[in-house]
Design an enzyme around this catalytic site. Structure first.
Site, short mmCIF file in Angstrom:
data_model
loop_
_atom_site.label_atom_id
_atom_site.label_comp_id
_atom_site.label_asym_id
_atom_site.label_seq_id
_atom_site.Cartn_x
_atom_site.Cartn_y
_atom_site.Cartn_z
CE LYS A 52 0.95 1.48 4.33
NZ LYS A 52 1.50 3.00 4.62
CG ASP A 111 -0.35 0.42 8.80
OD1 ASP A 111 -0.78 1.39 9.46
OD2 ASP A 111 0.76 0.78 8.29
#
Length: 272
Positions: free
Chosen positions: A8, A132
């Protein structure tokens, strides 16, 4: 069973203040990219975990794949598995590779053992692994608040068909140090307002608060960003606490291999 944990980037990262629990409240947009590790798990007589690809410079017992297995093992008494992780995503680079590996392990084991966990339950387990990790259960563009676990899927049509050039200079930036150096300021404009604009208007508006800290210590990052803009990027910035930089392009830039001869890099099409 094989899965492909992806990377990401952060489109902007604003730190809004420190929380009573020691974490910080942030605002960011998590955006998935198809740069992937490879994770395989099979049933076995005893548990094992092996790696290949990029060297993981950390004790194996701290790996989030192992922690994910142990977390589910507590509640479901899983039988043993043999896991093999092939690392492609650089570590400590702001690309979320370790978090993705942990989240994908949860999803893999959920399917392998038919645990029947819902997405909400998987999100709960993922949060126990790290701030995360829940994003990779969602794995779609999301506005994130809180410590990163409060997520809302968003549409980013302006990134359709854009190309991303990912450049990792191999510099290690300690996350705790980066937070300690931050000067928390009120943002000039909210992330939601910025990403509603075309990407070629994001420059100077889509801010990662950690860039000031990282650029002051590592001037090379400033040079990378400048090079990305010279090559025609409509926007260039840093992801996470660094040190990976990315550029967003309308078409593939010429000469990027020459421009970054000693860097990890990849160019790919937006998956939006």
């Amino acid at each position: 069973m094989i899965v492909f944990p992806n990377a990401k980037i952060n489109l902007g990262l604003q730190v809004n203040g420190k929380r009573p629990d020691g974490y910080h409240d942030i605002s960011t947009i998590f955006y998935p990219l198809p740069v992937c590790d490879i994770l395989e798990a099979v049933r076995a007589e005893e548990f094992s975990f092996h790696t290949s690809g990029l060297t993981i410079d950390a004790p194996a017992l701290g790996n989030l794949c192992i922690k994910a297995y142990q977390l589910l093992q507590q509640d479901f008494s899983l039988s043993a598995v043999a896991m093999h992780l092939h690392k492609v995503i650089p570590m400590g680079a702001g690309l979320g590779g370790g978090s993705s590996d942990g989240a994908f392990t949860l999803m893999l084991l959920n399917r392998m053992f038919n645990l029947g966990l819902t997405r909400e339950q998987l999100l709960g387990y993922a949060l126990q692994l790290g701030s995360d990790c829940p994003f990779f259960i969602m794995n779609e563009p999301c506005f994130a608040g809180g410590r990163g676990e409060v997520m809302e899927p968003i549409q980013l049509p302006s990134l359709k068909n854009k190309l991303f050039l990912i450049v990792n200079p191999g510099l290690h930036i300690n996350t705790a140090w980066a937070f300690s150096q931050l000067k928390i300021r009120e943002p000039k404009i909210h992330l939601r307002e910025v990403v509603a604009l075309p990407p070629d208007q994001w420059r100077d508006l889509l801010v990662n608060d950690f860039e000031e800290v990282a650029f002051e210590k590592h001037a090379e990052l400033i040079d990378i960003r400048s090079t990305l803009y010279r090559m025609g990027a409509v926007f260039a910035g840093m992801t996470g606490t660094g040190s990976t930089m990315f550029g967003i392009f309308d078409s593939a830039p010429a000469g990027y291999r020459t421009a970054f001869p000693s860097h990890y890099f990849t160019i790919l099409q937006s998956n939006d």
